[in-house]
Motif scaffolding. Structure first.
Motif, PDB file in Angstrom:
ATOM      1  N   GLU A 171       7.316  -1.508   6.298  1.00 10.32           N
ATOM      2  CA  GLU A 171       7.406  -0.188   5.850  1.00 10.32           C
ATOM      3  C   GLU A 171       8.366  -0.128   4.425  1.00 10.32           C
ATOM      4  OE1 GLU A 171       6.604   3.977   4.728  1.00 10.32           O
ATOM      5  OE2 GLU A 171       5.779   2.558   6.038  1.00 10.32           O
ATOM      6  N   ARG A 226       6.524  -1.664   1.889  1.00 11.25           N
ATOM      7  CA  ARG A 226       5.673  -1.136   1.239  1.00 11.25           C
ATOM      8  C   ARG A 226       6.280   0.329   0.249  1.00 11.25           C
ATOM      9  NH1 ARG A 226       3.880   3.974   1.430  1.00 11.25           N
ATOM     10  NH2 ARG A 226       5.194   4.650   3.061  1.00 11.25           N
ATOM     11  N   ARG A 227       7.255   0.595   0.610  1.00 10.42           N
ATOM     12  CA  ARG A 227       8.132   1.680  -0.066  1.00 10.42           C
ATOM     13  C   ARG A 227       8.767   1.097  -1.297  1.00 10.42           C
ATOM     14  NH1 ARG A 227      10.124   6.639   2.352  1.00 10.42           N
ATOM     15  NH2 ARG A 227       9.011   6.870   4.271  1.00 10.42           N
ATOM     16  N   GLU A 246       7.308  -1.436  -3.131  1.00 11.10           N
ATOM     17  CA  GLU A 246       6.086  -1.406  -4.085  1.00 11.10           C
ATOM     18  C   GLU A 246       6.022  -0.034  -4.712  1.00 11.10           C
ATOM     19  OE1 GLU A 246       2.902  -3.022  -2.443  1.00 11.10           O
ATOM     20  OE2 GLU A 246       3.797  -4.805  -1.649  1.00 11.10           O
ATOM     21  N   GLU A 247       5.870   1.026  -3.949  1.00 12.27           N
ATOM     22  CA  GLU A 247       5.723   2.290  -4.257  1.00 12.27           C
ATOM     23  C   GLU A 247       6.887   2.822  -5.347  1.00 12.27           C
ATOM     24  OE1 GLU A 247       5.223   6.926  -2.225  1.00 12.27           O
ATOM     25  OE2 GLU A 247       5.037   5.102  -1.307  1.00 12.27           O
ATOM     26  N   ASN A 248       8.129   2.671  -4.762  1.00 14.29           N
ATOM     27  CA  ASN A 248       9.071   2.854  -5.989  1.00 14.29           C
ATOM     28  C   ASN A 248       9.002   2.063  -7.120  1.00 14.29           C
ATOM     29  OD1 ASN A 248       9.902   4.636  -3.781  1.00 14.29           O
ATOM     30  ND2 ASN A 248      11.857   3.917  -3.959  1.00 14.29           N
ATOM     31  N   ARG A 270       6.479   1.419  -8.684  1.00 16.72           N
ATOM     32  CA  ARG A 270       5.389   2.178  -9.822  1.00 16.72           C
ATOM     33  C   ARG A 270       6.007   3.344 -10.007  1.00 16.72           C
ATOM     34  NH1 ARG A 270       1.769  -0.071  -5.625  1.00 16.72           N
ATOM     35  NH2 ARG A 270       2.171   1.921  -4.411  1.00 16.72           N
ATOM     36  N   VAL A 271       6.703   4.283  -9.165  1.00 14.54           N
ATOM     37  CA  VAL A 271       7.196   5.507  -9.576  1.00 14.54           C
ATOM     38  C   VAL A 271       8.342   5.646 -10.615  1.00 14.54           C
ATOM     39  CG1 VAL A 271       8.556   7.542  -8.769  1.00 14.54           C
ATOM     40  CG2 VAL A 271       6.654   6.604  -7.068  1.00 14.54           C
TER      41      VAL A 271
END
Length: 707
Positions: free
Chosen positions: A365, A368-369, A371-373, A375-376
């Protein structure tokens, strides 16, 4: 040792002709590159139509080296031969460079290319490779290699800056476009040549005279990369961070090696970079480290863990940890109230495996977070911050089986999730904490230990405390903040939920030891063999294996005779250690092929990194032997003499050992549907860290190979 360099693809938002005009301004000398003293044209030729120009230059380089080393070498400057092949028709420039000085002692090779961007003809791509091999240098081989590597790395960055500098200079002079080459011919049919505008000629091209719609406004800039453009320089900077040229090279070369040998299971760039960082960008060490982790992921089906494992209710009620916003650097923040968690109760009630699965899902997890951060927040984020509250920690937490479980979990995480912990904040550490730290710290990597910050009592509330790393508005309420942190309360696990010692022993560590895949080593002269007894004809033998090291030959044999147990090791019987690891040989040396046993499938040569799946429909009952044998690569057929590389490789012990990871299964004929059904049911797949995977069909009596 040969030093290699591979650049990312650098993209300029300018047409090829304009970039070439900027490139030509580097000669005969370039004040922006101090080591580039001068250059002279040795020869120049062009094709009849003028579309191709070949230029040879002799370049003078003043290497920044100790004066003593220069005196010992007896040279003041180094000379290199540069061959440029400029093709106006194809819009390409290929550059080849080799050293003239010390050419018998040192081998320097460099290849560069300027080409048109495949998706936009008004953009230009640049790529560069180089190698350095110092055979001998007056006893200063190591020093010379370090100096050469340092000088080359510093000038790589200058190279791209120089193109941008001259592009801006052209723009300031009013040159924003240069016409493309066209086949020259006049009314008389006489072929003429068209030269690329020189610096002086380019200055005379007025902007207003350009009517071909190719004008490019604005200063030079590199194209922003995207996740799909894996080799783009700006993609690396945007998604992976600022790397030195040599670090970029290591990343690209390791990716290329994975693409060549492990097609279908290539990890994402962020993950590859973590393993490189963990081994200080040592290619060989990072390669072995990464391959071991990929093997572990496939063996234990880690990629399916998030989707298939359901957290026991006991963990949901008593595991006092969870994700909570992010820190000041944008890293995902994980909060663990270890002091409120009954580690002994959880181990006694669930066992070590459940806790290990819990930690692995948290790490998955976390990836995954990150990678998300990324982008953010628009910047590379590859690790997370962990906040551990130790209020309530006591001797109960030092229960030996619990500490043992913690140590094993740390060992697994360190081996498979390197460089994922950005910072560990340990708050309200009690007096018993040094005891726990003494037990745990030896298993933690030194680089990771440097990321630990420990606060005793309420020290975290003062200057240099928690607010330096976490925004005030997201500090959890139990630490004096105003942000509600939704975590289980924890508490003592009821003893009525404890499992018996027999139950725990039967299941303990099965995640680490039980796997549908098995590993095996193959040695030169000692193949690895698996015996399968078939009682019913038309049964189907299926196999799935990866070659993780070396090349092997895969065979399937049939015999009506049962192989005899191997003879006891006479050396071992007398208490003498065996001379080396030897696989059990099922095919007796006295057996004759065609009489005692037969080959039922054509031998298959499997290269390192390949994945092989296949099946065989048996025609007779009896004993089938799957054999993997060491395969030696043949030398070049162009010469009867072996290559030097082959001779050196044959002298290395490691070259006589191969590794495979395999799975076999026997299906009844009515269960076989002409595909890898059984393997699919066992989730035989490659790492989902891969950006793309390959699947292959399979006939009833053949193997498929994925490179």
């Amino acid at each position: 040792m040969v030093q290699q360099y591979q650049s990312p693809v650098r993209v300029y938002k300018h047409p090829f002709e304009l970039v070439m005009a900027a490139y030509m301004r580097r000669f005969p000398k370039c004040p922006l590159i101090p080591v580039f003293v001068d250059s002279e044209i040795i020869s120049q030729s062009q094709s009849d139509d003028g579309s191709t120009v070949v230029t040879k230059r002799r370049c003078t380089i003043d290497v920044e080296a100790p004066r003593l080393l220069k005196r010992i070498a007896g040279v003041e400057y180094l000379y290199f031969i540069q061959k440029n092949t400029l093709n106006y028709r194809d819009r390409t420039l290929h550059i080849e460079v080799h050293n003239e000085t010390f050419s018998s002692r040192v081998f320097v090779r460099e290849c560069c290319s300027y080409t048109v961007h495949p998706d936009n003809e008004d953009w230009t791509c640049f790529e560069q490779t180089a190698s350095l091999d110092i055979k001998s240098f007056f006893g200063f081989e190591s020093s010379a290699e370090k100096i050469a590597t340092k000088v080359y790395a510093s000038n790589i960055k200058k190279g791209k800056e120089i193109i941008e500098y001259y592009l801006r200079e052209l723009e300031e002079e009013g040159v924003t476009c240069i016409p493309r080459w066209t086949p020259p011919a006049d009314s008389r049919g006489v072929t003429t040549s068209l030269q690329l505008p020189s610096a002086s000629t380019a200055r005379g091209i007025p902007v207003n005279s350009i009517n071909e719609g190719l004008s490019v406004a604005g200063p030079s800039e590199l194209v922003a990369g995207s996740p799909d453009d894996k080799l783009d320089a700006d993609y690396i900077r945007r998604y992976l961070g600022d790397l030195t040229p040599l670090q970029e090279s290591c990343l690209i070369r390791l990716r290329q090696w994975l693409q060549e040998t492990h097609k279908g299971k290539i990890p994402k760039d962020q993950h590859v970079l973590r393993f490189l960082k963990a081994r200080d960008f040592n290619m060989d060490k990072a390669k072995d480290f990464l391959c071991q982790s990929l093997t572990w992921r496939k063996q234990h089906q880690v990629d399916f863990l998030m989707d298939t494992w359901e957290r026991p209710q006991l963990l949901q009620d008593y595991y006092t940890g969870g994700w909570h916003h992010h820190d000041r650097d944008g890293r995902p923040l994980y909060v663990l109230r270890l002091g409120q968690m009954d580690t002994k109760g959880l181990v006694r009630a669930l066992g070590e495996e459940a806790l290990l699965r819990q930690v692995l899902t948290l790490n998955e997890e976390g990836l995954r977070r990150c990678e998300e951060n990324t982008r953010v927040f628009g910047r590379p984020i590859s690790c997370w911050t962990c906040l551990v509250d130790l209020e309530g920690l006591n001797m109960r937490h030092l229960w030996r089986p619990g500490v043992k479980a913690l140590l094993r979990i740390i060992e697994v995480v360190e081996a498979n999730y390197p460089e994922t912990l950005g910072r560990l904040l340990i708050l309200r550490a009690p007096r018993v904490f040094p005891v726990l730290w003494t037990l745990v710290s030896p298993l933690i990597n030194e680089n990771t230990r440097k990321k630990f910050l420990v606060y005793a009592g309420n020290d975290f509330q003062g200057h240099g405390g928690l607010e330096d790393y976490i925004n005030r508005e997201v500090i959890p309420d139990f630490l004096g903040g105003n942000c509600m942190c939704d975590l289980p309360e924890g508490g003592t696990v009821p003893k009525s939920l404890y499992r018996t010692a027999e139950e725990l022993e039967n299941e303990e560590n099965c995640f680490l030891t039980d796997s549908i895949y098995k590993s095996a080593n193959i040695f030169k002269g000692a193949p690895y063999e698996v015996l399968i007894e078939i009682t019913e004809a038309s049964s189907v033998i299926t196999w799935d294996f990866d070659v993780s090291k070396g090349d092997v030959v895969f065979n399937i044999y049939h015999s009506r005779r049962a192989p005899q147990p191997p003879k006891r090791d006479t050396l071992g019987a007398h208490g003498i250690a065996s001379l080396g690891p030897v696989n059990t040989q099922l095919i007796d040396r006295s057996w004759v092929l065609g009489r005692d046993y037969s080959m039922v499938e054509k031998a298959l040569i499997c290269r390192e990194g390949e994945s092989v799946q296949g099946s065989h429909i048996t025609r007779w009952p009896g004993f089938y032997i799957l054999q993997w044998r060491f395969h030696s690569s043949t030398t070049s057929t162009a010469s009867s003499l072996p290559r030097v590389d082959d001779v050196l490789a044959s002298l290395q012990v490691s070259s006589h050992k191969c590794k495979i990871m395999y799975y076999t299964e026997v299906l009844a004929s009515h269960d076989f549907r002409g595909s890898m059904t059984s393997l699919e049911s066992c989730q035989s797949g490659f790492s989902q860290l891969s950006a793309a995977t390959t699947s292959s069909g399979q006939s009833c009596a053949s193997s498929t190979v994925s490179r």
